[in-house]
Design an enzyme around this catalytic site. Structure first.
Site, PDB file in Angstrom:
ATOM      1  N   THR A   1       6.423  -1.598  -5.993  1.00  0.00           N
ATOM      2  CA  THR A   1       6.589  -1.589  -4.527  1.00  0.00           C
ATOM      3  C   THR A   1       5.890  -2.793  -3.882  1.00  0.00           C
ATOM      4  OG1 THR A   1       4.688  -0.133  -4.229  1.00  0.00           O
ATOM      5  CG2 THR A   1       6.821   0.940  -4.366  1.00  0.00           C
TER       6      THR A   1
ATOM      7  N   GLN B   1      -5.895   1.034  -5.327  1.00  0.00           N
ATOM      8  CA  GLN B   1      -4.867   1.269  -4.305  1.00  0.00           C
ATOM      9  C   GLN B   1      -3.485   1.487  -4.907  1.00  0.00           C
ATOM     10  OE1 GLN B   1      -6.160   1.232  -1.012  1.00  0.00           O
ATOM     11  NE2 GLN B   1      -7.945   1.136  -2.343  1.00  0.00           N
TER      12      GLN B   1
ATOM     13  N   SER C   1       4.108   7.982  -0.403  1.00  0.00           N
ATOM     14  CA  SER C   1       5.200   8.584   0.371  1.00  0.00           C
ATOM     15  C   SER C   1       5.406  10.044   0.000  1.00  0.00           C
ATOM     16  CB  SER C   1       6.524   7.826   0.203  1.00  0.00           C
ATOM     17  OG  SER C   1       7.603   8.626   0.598  1.00  0.00           O
TER      18      SER C   1
ATOM     19  N   SER D   1      -5.789  10.736   0.020  1.00  0.00           N
ATOM     20  CA  SER D   1      -4.888  10.901   1.162  1.00  0.00           C
ATOM     21  C   SER D   1      -5.211  12.133   1.994  1.00  0.00           C
ATOM     22  CB  SER D   1      -3.446  11.006   0.663  1.00  0.00           C
ATOM     23  OG  SER D   1      -2.598  11.382   1.712  1.00  0.00           O
TER      24      SER D   1
ATOM     25  N   TYR E   1       3.224  14.779  -3.424  1.00  0.00           N
ATOM     26  CA  TYR E   1       2.341  13.627  -3.175  1.00  0.00           C
ATOM     27  C   TYR E   1       0.914  14.091  -2.907  1.00  0.00           C
ATOM     28  CZ  TYR E   1       0.427   9.419  -1.026  1.00  0.00           C
ATOM     29  OH  TYR E   1      -0.352   8.332  -0.723  1.00  0.00           O
TER      30      TYR E   1
ATOM     31  N   ASN F   1      -2.998   8.029   7.599  1.00  0.00           N
ATOM     32  CA  ASN F   1      -1.880   7.217   8.131  1.00  0.00           C
ATOM     33  C   ASN F   1      -2.279   5.779   8.487  1.00  0.00           C
ATOM     34  OD1 ASN F   1      -1.190  10.186   8.529  1.00  0.00           O
ATOM     35  ND2 ASN F   1       0.767   9.156   8.851  1.00  0.00           N
TER      36      ASN F   1
ATOM     37  N   ASP G   1       6.616  17.927   5.685  1.00  0.00           N
ATOM     38  CA  ASP G   1       5.883  17.312   6.796  1.00  0.00           C
ATOM     39  C   ASP G   1       4.816  18.272   7.332  1.00  0.00           C
ATOM     40  OD1 ASP G   1       5.995  14.858   7.983  1.00  0.00           O
ATOM     41  OD2 ASP G   1       7.291  15.467   9.628  1.00  0.00           O
TER      42      ASP G   1
END
Ligand code: UD1
Length: 325
Positions: free
Chosen positions: A36, A75, A80, A119, A143, A172, A275
């Site tokens: 990515t 990192q 996602s 996260s 995730y 975020n 979500d």
């Protein structure tokens, strides 16, 4: 010999950390497999970067990358929530097995400390705000499970093998160099680039969901402080990295309308699977133990990010014109 290894150095946050280390006069080693990450993110580092093109799944490559290193800033990941829902096995392989491979290589190379990109998705369903590190994690996506598993491995390596580790739960993160062109891109990268090209952004759900959006420079600062903070205060621990303020997507859209000068509407669509509704951090632990203090607030961060995408699209349009002439 570089003291720092940044994994995922060609990615958004990894490259931001490498640029800051270079600006401080450090030579950095970095690894990436460009799954990515992008070459242009590290192009400006020149001989300040010793680059290893390798993946977290390549144990020989990891051993070479960890040799002689004091601090690893980890990192590299397939980030996602929706990508992990679509591809749980692939994302597990990189985010969990890859992290374990890195820890083993770090332990075997005698690395001093690993700082890990954890996260805020770990908090998941718990409704209490703000989120504190001592709350029970309630992950609701693959995730979140993968990133939380990485945290547990970090903590376990510090107790079992004496490898110092620090987990930074990112809330975020946004800013320059964040990829805007994938279906899995983060919301602000998408909104900004869509609105700049006069396209309506898509808001999933009613737009009242909120996030503690954190400008990337704050995350960079946290990582560098986490490398150098005293082990007895930080090793084996988890810290929220955020600003301590939340904004809804509707508020964010209105702010971007003003900054960009976009007068069109937003398009509303079905809520996204996996979500969560609201996210807001308590950052008092990071302040106390890391000396962390968010320097760039949300609105200023939005302005800087908008400027960056504007400048980048001007350069790429210029290059298209030059090559088509
Ligand atoms: C989550 C984590 C974050 C992590 C990121 C990695 C939480 C609170 N945060 O971010 O720490 O770094 O995963 O990917 O779990 N949205 C739209 N339109 C779009 C895109 C997104 O409305 O075009 C909405 C999403 O439905 C969501 C919000 O914007 O409600 C933020 O989405 P996104 O940027 O993907 O990040 P999170 O999933 O919140």
């Amino acid at each position: 010999m570089p003291k720092y290894l940044v994994t995922g150095v060609a990615g958004f946050i990894g490259s931001s950390i490498a640029h800051e280390l270079a600006a401080r006069g450090e030579t950095v080693r970095g690894l990436d497999d460009f799954s990515t990450g992008k070459r242009e993110n590290i192009a400006g580092l020149g001989n300040k970067l010793e680059f290893h093109e390798t993946s977290l799944l390549d144990k020989t490559g990891l051993a070479a990358a960890c040799a002689g290193i004091d601090y690893i800033i980890h990192q590299a990941a397939l980030p996602s929530v929706p990508k992990s829902v679509a591809e749980p096995e692939l994302t597990h392989a990189v985010n969990v097995n890859g992290t374990l491979n890195l820890l083993l290589a770090a332990r075997d190379a005698g690395v001093k400390r690993v700082v890990y990109a954890a996260s805020s998705s770990a908090y998941g369903e718990s409704e209490t705000l703000p989120k504190r590190e001592d709350m029970l994690p309630r992950p609701i996506s693959p995730y979140a499970v993968q990133k939380l598993t990485g945290e547990y491995y970090m903590q376990t390596f510090s107790t079992v093998y004496g490898l110092e580790t620090v987990c930074l739960r990112y809330f975020n993160i946004f800013g320059p160099r964040q990829d805007a062109n994938s279906q899995y891109s983060a919301v602000l990268a998408k909104f900004i680039t869509q609105m700049q090209s006069n396209q309506p952004p898509t808001i999933f759900g009613d737009g009242e969901q909120s996030r503690d959006f954190t400008f990337v420079a704050n995350a960079v600062q946290a990582n560098l402080k986490a490398c150098l903070a005293p082990a007895e205060a930080v090793s084996g621990k988890v810290f929220n990295i955020a600003t301590g303020v939340r904004f809804s997507l509707n508020q964010t859209f209105a702010m971007l309308q003003k900054i960009i000068g976009y007068t069109g509407p937003a398009r509303y669509a079905q809520p996204r699977s996996g979500d969560i509704k609201h996210s807001l951090a308590d950052i008092s632990l990071a302040k106390k133990y890391l000396g962390y203090s968010p320097e760039v607030g949300f609105e200023e961060g939005l302005r800087r990010t908008v400027e960056w995408y504007k400048a980048t699209s001007a350069v790429s349009q210029d290059m298209t014109l030059t090559t088509s002439r």
